[in-house]
Design a protein around this motif. Sequence first.
Motif, PDB file in Angstrom:
ATOM      1  N   HIS A   1       0.855  -1.193   0.000  1.00 40.92           N
ATOM      2  CA  HIS A   1       0.000   0.000   0.000  1.00 40.92           C
ATOM      3  C   HIS A   1       0.888   1.239   0.000  1.00 40.92           C
ATOM      4  N   PRO A   2       0.579   2.231  -0.837  1.00 37.42           N
ATOM      5  CA  PRO A   2       1.431   3.431  -0.899  1.00 37.42           C
ATOM      6  C   PRO A   2       1.534   4.183   0.418  1.00 37.42           C
ATOM      7  N   TYR A   3       0.565   3.993   1.308  1.00 41.68           N
ATOM      8  CA  TYR A   3       0.606   4.624   2.625  1.00 41.68           C
ATOM      9  C   TYR A   3       0.603   3.536   3.714  1.00 41.68           C
ATOM     10  N   ASN A   4       1.381   2.494   3.488  1.00 41.49           N
ATOM     11  CA  ASN A   4       1.407   1.364   4.418  1.00 41.49           C
ATOM     12  C   ASN A   4       1.700   1.829   5.840  1.00 41.49           C
ATOM     13  N   TRP A   5       0.817   1.422   6.767  1.00 34.32           N
ATOM     14  CA  TRP A   5       1.002   1.739   8.180  1.00 34.32           C
ATOM     15  C   TRP A   5       1.509   0.486   8.876  1.00 34.32           C
ATOM     16  N   THR A   6       2.705   0.546   9.393  1.00 36.17           N
ATOM     17  CA  THR A   6       3.334  -0.646   9.970  1.00 36.17           C
ATOM     18  C   THR A   6       2.540  -1.200  11.155  1.00 36.17           C
TER      19      THR A   6
ATOM     20  N   ALA B   1     -10.970   2.943  -2.368  1.00 38.42           N
ATOM     21  CA  ALA B   1     -10.051   2.302  -3.319  1.00 38.42           C
ATOM     22  C   ALA B   1     -10.824   1.572  -4.419  1.00 38.42           C
ATOM     23  N   SER B   2     -10.273   1.587  -5.605  1.00 33.45           N
ATOM     24  CA  SER B   2     -10.894   0.854  -6.711  1.00 33.45           C
ATOM     25  C   SER B   2     -10.691  -0.638  -6.497  1.00 33.45           C
ATOM     26  N   PRO B   3     -11.584  -1.464  -7.028  1.00 31.68           N
ATOM     27  CA  PRO B   3     -11.402  -2.913  -6.880  1.00 31.68           C
ATOM     28  C   PRO B   3     -10.098  -3.399  -7.503  1.00 31.68           C
ATOM     29  N   GLU B   4      -9.650  -2.705  -8.552  1.00 26.96           N
ATOM     30  CA  GLU B   4      -8.367  -3.093  -9.164  1.00 26.96           C
ATOM     31  C   GLU B   4      -7.217  -2.920  -8.176  1.00 26.96           C
ATOM     32  N   GLU B   5      -7.244  -1.811  -7.412  1.00 28.88           N
ATOM     33  CA  GLU B   5      -6.222  -1.582  -6.396  1.00 28.88           C
ATOM     34  C   GLU B   5      -6.246  -2.693  -5.350  1.00 28.88           C
ATOM     35  N   ILE B   6      -7.437  -3.002  -4.874  1.00 27.19           N
ATOM     36  CA  ILE B   6      -7.599  -4.015  -3.833  1.00 27.19           C
ATOM     37  C   ILE B   6      -7.138  -5.384  -4.319  1.00 27.19           C
ATOM     38  N   ILE B   7      -7.599  -5.774  -5.491  1.00 30.03           N
ATOM     39  CA  ILE B   7      -7.243  -7.081  -6.054  1.00 30.03           C
ATOM     40  C   ILE B   7      -5.750  -7.148  -6.346  1.00 30.03           C
ATOM     41  N   GLY B   8      -5.186  -6.037  -6.826  1.00 28.43           N
ATOM     42  CA  GLY B   8      -3.751  -6.000  -7.113  1.00 28.43           C
ATOM     43  C   GLY B   8      -2.897  -6.248  -5.884  1.00 28.43           C
ATOM     44  N   ARG B   9      -3.358  -5.742  -4.741  1.00 26.03           N
ATOM     45  CA  ARG B   9      -2.574  -5.912  -3.510  1.00 26.03           C
ATOM     46  C   ARG B   9      -2.834  -7.253  -2.824  1.00 26.03           C
ATOM     47  N   TRP B  10      -4.096  -7.670  -2.776  1.00 24.54           N
ATOM     48  CA  TRP B  10      -4.472  -8.797  -1.937  1.00 24.54           C
ATOM     49  C   TRP B  10      -4.842 -10.062  -2.697  1.00 24.54           C
ATOM     50  N   GLY B  11      -5.185  -9.910  -3.973  1.00 26.17           N
ATOM     51  CA  GLY B  11      -5.764 -11.020  -4.728  1.00 26.17           C
ATOM     52  C   GLY B  11      -4.888 -12.246  -4.867  1.00 26.17           C
ATOM     53  N   LYS B  12      -3.585 -12.054  -5.003  1.00 24.56           N
ATOM     54  CA  LYS B  12      -2.689 -13.183  -5.252  1.00 24.56           C
ATOM     55  C   LYS B  12      -2.536 -14.067  -4.023  1.00 24.56           C
TER      56      LYS B  12
END
Length: 325
Positions: free
Chosen positions: A190-195, A260-271
């Motif tokens: 995530h571009p603003y990943n919060w640790t 967030a767009s579904p593409e963003e969500i799927i891109g990060r978590w889908g795999k």
Amino acid sequence: MSAKVELKNSDFVHLHNHTQYSLLDGLTKVPALVDYVSEQGMPGVAITDHGTMSGVIEFYTKCKDKGLNPIIGMETYVAPRKHTDKEAGKDKTPYHLTLLAMNNKGYQNLMQLSSIANLEGYYYKPRVDHQLLEKYSEGVIVLSGCIGGEVGDNLRKDQDDKAKEIAKWYKSVFKDRYYLEVQDHGHPDHPYNWTEQQKVNKKLLTLAEELSIKPVLTSDAHYLKHSDQQAHEILLCVQTGAFLSDEKRMSLVDFDLHVASPEEIIGRWGKEYPQLIKNSRAINDRCNVEIELGKILIPKFTVGKGETEKSLLHKMVYRGLAWRY
């Protein structure tokens, strides 16, 4: 974690959204949210404003007009003790919890909880407690909430055993209607990943496996587009009586809280975690509330023998008149 799963936009549904009805906190306008969700090919969307259901009817009608499933919800505040306890040192900071109406009974129970929270439980925030949640649990789906929730807060503080006991309690009350809420801004990509959220997410996934509780992905949106972030900062200044130039003011500029767009969500978590996405769609499919609009709803009052509603009203009016004058 699992075999490759092909995901499409309609497999993800936003279940945690704050609109302008989350006063001085949410920036998203209901019509714009519904239009965006429709354009993105998602089948439904939830409204979960802070402690209120004020936006439900506008949200419901807009969703129906667009052919979307309106998931009616609320992010409630859970008192650390009883909702009637109001001691500064013990009760000032409540926990967050995401509630969704699965059916019409659940919708009625959310209205009950919201009313009690505002009329009886208000102490800085409108609050409920475990006893009320259990009493009005029928037809309600519960997500464990953000990092400010009971489970998330304890995991953040490394009080894992306490978090586990809390999750067990919710599961005992809500059965398969209780989900552990994993949040998008804790993903490493995530571009603003919060640790801190990343740490809590990992623990939530472990807890989900240990307790056989389904995890679900949310985005905790407070504004529609990333470009709205600065406007949201101004809104927070109005809420806290601060200026943008104040160095120590409340700020969420380090977080990306847009829808967030579904593409963003799927891109990060889908795999790696496709089921987190698919569980959001499964919750959408479980929720079906039908609100009958356009009719005059007159409440029925219980009256004594030989009494009518009209005669009882007259009696109450004249008694009130005598008492006052």
